[in-house]
Design an enzyme around this catalytic site. Structure first.
Site, mmCIF file in Angstrom:
data_model
loop_
_atom_site.group_PDB
_atom_site.id
_atom_site.type_symbol
_atom_site.label_atom_id
_atom_site.label_comp_id
_atom_site.label_asym_id
_atom_site.label_seq_id
_atom_site.Cartn_x
_atom_site.Cartn_y
_atom_site.Cartn_z
ATOM 1 N N LEU A 127 58.396 0.749 21.347
ATOM 2 C CA LEU A 127 57.235 0.744 20.450
ATOM 3 C C LEU A 127 56.835 2.167 20.051
ATOM 4 O O LEU A 127 57.058 3.122 20.791
ATOM 5 C CB LEU A 127 56.053 0.013 21.087
ATOM 6 N N ARG A 128 56.293 2.262 18.841
ATOM 7 C CA ARG A 128 55.801 3.554 18.346
ATOM 8 C C ARG A 128 54.286 3.578 18.405
ATOM 9 O O ARG A 128 53.648 2.535 18.183
ATOM 10 C CB ARG A 128 56.199 3.748 16.874
ATOM 11 N N CYS B 49 56.981 11.698 23.226
ATOM 12 C CA CYS B 49 58.296 11.114 23.542
ATOM 13 C C CYS B 49 59.476 11.988 23.139
ATOM 14 O O CYS B 49 60.242 12.411 23.995
ATOM 15 C CB CYS B 49 58.412 9.745 22.891
ATOM 16 N N LYS C 122 59.958 15.489 24.959
ATOM 17 C CA LYS C 122 60.187 15.304 26.405
ATOM 18 C C LYS C 122 61.532 14.598 26.654
ATOM 19 O O LYS C 122 62.302 14.991 27.534
ATOM 20 C CB LYS C 122 59.029 14.473 26.962
ATOM 21 N N ASP D 199 46.463 1.012 37.772
ATOM 22 C CA ASP D 199 46.554 2.462 37.556
ATOM 23 C C ASP D 199 45.745 3.135 38.659
ATOM 24 O O ASP D 199 44.747 2.565 39.133
ATOM 25 C CB ASP D 199 45.980 2.831 36.184
HETATM 26 C C1 UGA Z 1 59.084 7.262 19.334
HETATM 27 C C2 UGA Z 1 60.125 6.207 18.923
HETATM 28 O O1 UGA Z 1 60.118 6.040 17.495
HETATM 29 C C3 UGA Z 1 59.833 4.866 19.582
HETATM 30 O O2 UGA Z 1 60.856 3.932 19.259
HETATM 31 C C4 UGA Z 1 59.785 5.074 21.102
HETATM 32 O O3 UGA Z 1 59.456 3.872 21.773
HETATM 33 C C5 UGA Z 1 58.733 6.126 21.442
HETATM 34 O O4 UGA Z 1 59.066 7.365 20.752
HETATM 35 C C6 UGA Z 1 58.755 6.322 22.929
HETATM 36 O O5 UGA Z 1 59.802 6.736 23.451
HETATM 37 O O6 UGA Z 1 57.804 5.919 23.607
HETATM 38 P P1 UGA Z 1 56.551 7.818 18.582
HETATM 39 O O7 UGA Z 1 56.734 9.081 19.357
HETATM 40 O O8 UGA Z 1 55.338 6.987 18.797
HETATM 41 O O9 UGA Z 1 57.816 6.824 18.857
HETATM 42 O O10 UGA Z 1 56.550 8.187 17.041
HETATM 43 P P2 UGA Z 1 57.569 8.160 15.813
HETATM 44 O O11 UGA Z 1 57.021 7.293 14.768
HETATM 45 O O12 UGA Z 1 58.952 7.927 16.250
HETATM 46 O O13 UGA Z 1 57.420 9.683 15.308
HETATM 47 C C7 UGA Z 1 57.821 10.775 16.112
HETATM 48 C C8 UGA Z 1 57.693 12.059 15.366
HETATM 49 O O14 UGA Z 1 58.688 12.161 14.353
HETATM 50 C C9 UGA Z 1 56.357 12.262 14.650
HETATM 51 O O15 UGA Z 1 55.902 13.586 14.853
HETATM 52 C C10 UGA Z 1 56.679 12.054 13.177
HETATM 53 O O16 UGA Z 1 55.845 12.775 12.313
HETATM 54 C C11 UGA Z 1 58.117 12.581 13.128
HETATM 55 N N1 UGA Z 1 58.905 12.033 11.998
HETATM 56 C C12 UGA Z 1 59.234 10.717 11.980
HETATM 57 C C13 UGA Z 1 59.318 12.873 10.978
HETATM 58 O O17 UGA Z 1 59.032 14.090 10.972
HETATM 59 N N2 UGA Z 1 60.074 12.351 9.952
HETATM 60 C C14 UGA Z 1 60.428 11.035 9.910
HETATM 61 O O18 UGA Z 1 61.123 10.639 8.951
HETATM 62 C C15 UGA Z 1 59.986 10.204 10.940
#
Ligand code: UGA
Length: 432
Positions: free
Chosen positions: A153-154, A260, A263, A30
């Site tokens: 991954l989340r 994620c 964007k 990095d």
């Molecule tokens: C997301 C994707 O789930 C991953 O698969 C992906 O790798 C990642 O983006 C990325 O592109 O790097 P992430 O942003 O870490 O992962 O979080 P999520 O668990 O997907 O949640 C995203 C948002 O959706 C959060 O604000 C969460 O509160 C919201 N959400 C999720 C809801 O409002 N309702 C739901 O039922 C699920």
């Protein structure tokens, strides 16, 4: 295998630590000297359960190394993953400056075959540009392959997601690149989808866009539930049991956030437009997400009438639980909207307060959920942290000025709270 990961952000760091854990020799590079010097000492810049231990363990076993030198990383590795950020430009387009710069530096420092794999989320056809950039700068006769290997991954469960993925996507153009990536991922025993580079790039954008669509869909339905007195949790359960729909990502709430979905949606809409397609569906997904944040303010006004000089206790700042990440967190927009109406904000979050302090200068940061409740006209749940699910409600009721709870993540049982004497308002759960 000898691997380097260029870019030690969320994805790069977790990927590097996990590949090392699988027995590979990994260099994480990095250009942020402070970050690298911290990482060398085992100091992790983000809160991600299990990551600190994983990094420490692999540093000790000398399978993981950190450097600021791309030259060193390229020299010592056959596979180089690009995991630098691709932030949004003002117009929604992904800023690929970092990718171009890294591709150029890899090319300049390559003296024998290398496989360069895109890990960062990038618009379709970025691989073509990476190939073109490397071909332009590489020394003659040095062979290379480019691949797309998106990460799914989340945050908050990143290590488990990396180690036990639903699928691994490998976008390649040569048998050599395919074989290298297949043997790298063999220990994970996961289903592997092999495609061309453009399909792999699209799988990532389309997956995130589809998940965001599911969330906005259920949030839109929650508004109808509120109007007629139906229960969104029951509707979601009834829909989700249909295997074609599936029950995950059907939790209505205050909207999605994070680094994620917002964007990537913007970037997918923009690249589609550039390619001559108007992706109206995704524009509606974005609009619904914005409306959902505004809907919280509406619920507060319905319950409190005038917001000015009212005190609102807010629980949760991070965009979701188990992370300290506040990038595009709905909490920030909601709190700013409340402050613009003249509300006094008292806020608590188990992990994200340090990162939020500079962005919320007028809010009072509390030491625990109870301090946020004290003398508040309303308690507002924005993030569904486990510790908020188990509050002592007798204590909460005594502390609040009025027993009003707006549950932006539907974490409580409305009947139970009503019985305890609270006025409970959830998302898509009103009684008619
Ligand atoms: C997301 C994707 O789930 C991953 O698969 C992906 O790798 C990642 O983006 C990325 O592109 O790097 P992430 O942003 O870490 O992962 O979080 P999520 O668990 O997907 O949640 C995203 C948002 O959706 C959060 O604000 C969460 O509160 C919201 N959400 C999720 C809801 O409002 N309702 C739901 O039922 C699920």
């Amino acid at each position: 295998m000898n691997i380097s990961i260029i870019g030690s952000g969320y994805v790069g760091l977790v990927t590097g630590a996990c590949f090392a854990e699988l027995g590979n020799k990994v260099i994480c590079a990095d250009n942020d000297t402070e970050k690298i010097s911290d990482l060398k000492k085992g100091v992790i810049p983000i809160y991600e359960p299990g990551l600190e231990e994983l990094v420490a363990n692999n540093l000790k076993r000398k399978r993981l190394r950190f450097t600021t030198s791309i030259k060193e990383a390229v020299k010592e590795s056959e596979i180089i993953f690009i995991a630098v950020g691709t932030p949004s430009l003002g117009n929604g387009e992904a800023d690929l400056t970092g990718i171009e710069n890294v591709a150029r530096q890899i090319a300049i420092n390559m003296s024998s075959y290398r496989l360069i794999a895109e890990k960062s989320t990038v618009p379709v056809e970025t691989g073509e540009w990476v190939k073109h950039t490397i071909s332009t700068h590489v020394k003659r006769n040095v062979k290379f392959d480019v691949a797309s290997n998106p990460e799914f991954l989340r945050e908050g469960c990143a290590i488990n997601d990396f180690m036990h993925p639903d699928r691994i996507v490998i976008g390649v153009e040569s048998k050599k690149a395919r074989d290298i990536l297949l043997s790298l991922y063999k220990p994970l025993h996961a289903p592997i989808v092999i495609t061309n580079i453009k399909s792999a790039e699209l799988i990532k954008h389309a997956s995130n866009a589809f998940l965001a669509t599911k969330i906005s869909f259920i949030n839109a339905v929650s508004n109808i539930c509120d109007k007629v007195g139906a229960q969104i949790t029951e509707v979601a359960e009834g829909m989700g049991l249909d295997k074609r729909i599936g029950s995950s990502f059907l939790n209505a709430g205050v909207g999605y956030g994070g680094s994620c979905f917002p964007k990537d949606l913007d970037a997918f809409i923009t690249i589609s437009e550039k390619l001559g397609y108007n992706f109206e569906l995704l524009k509606a997904v974005k609009d619904i997400n914005e409306q959902q944040k505004a809907c919280v303010l509406g619920k507060l006004k319905d319950a409190l009438w005038i917001i000015k000089d009212k005190t609102i206790g807010v629980l949760g700042l991070s965009f979701k639980p188990s992370t300290d990440d506040i990038r595009n967190a709905p909490s920030l927009d909601i709190i700013k909207a409340l402050e613009a109406e003249g509300a006094n904000i008292k806020v608590y979050d188990p992990q994200a307060m340090a990162k939020a302090r500079s962005m919320l200068k007028n809010a009072k940061f509390c030491k625990d959920p109870y301090q946020a409740c004290k003398d508040a006209d309303c308690l507002l749940i924005v993030t569904e942290w486990d510790e908020f699910k188990e509050l002592d409600f007798t204590r909460v009721k005594k502390l609040l000025k009025r027993p009003l709870i707006i549950d932006g993540r539907n974490i409580y049982d409305p009947k139970k709270l009503s019985k305890l004497g609270f006025i409970y308002i959830g998302i898509g759960r009103s009684e008619k």
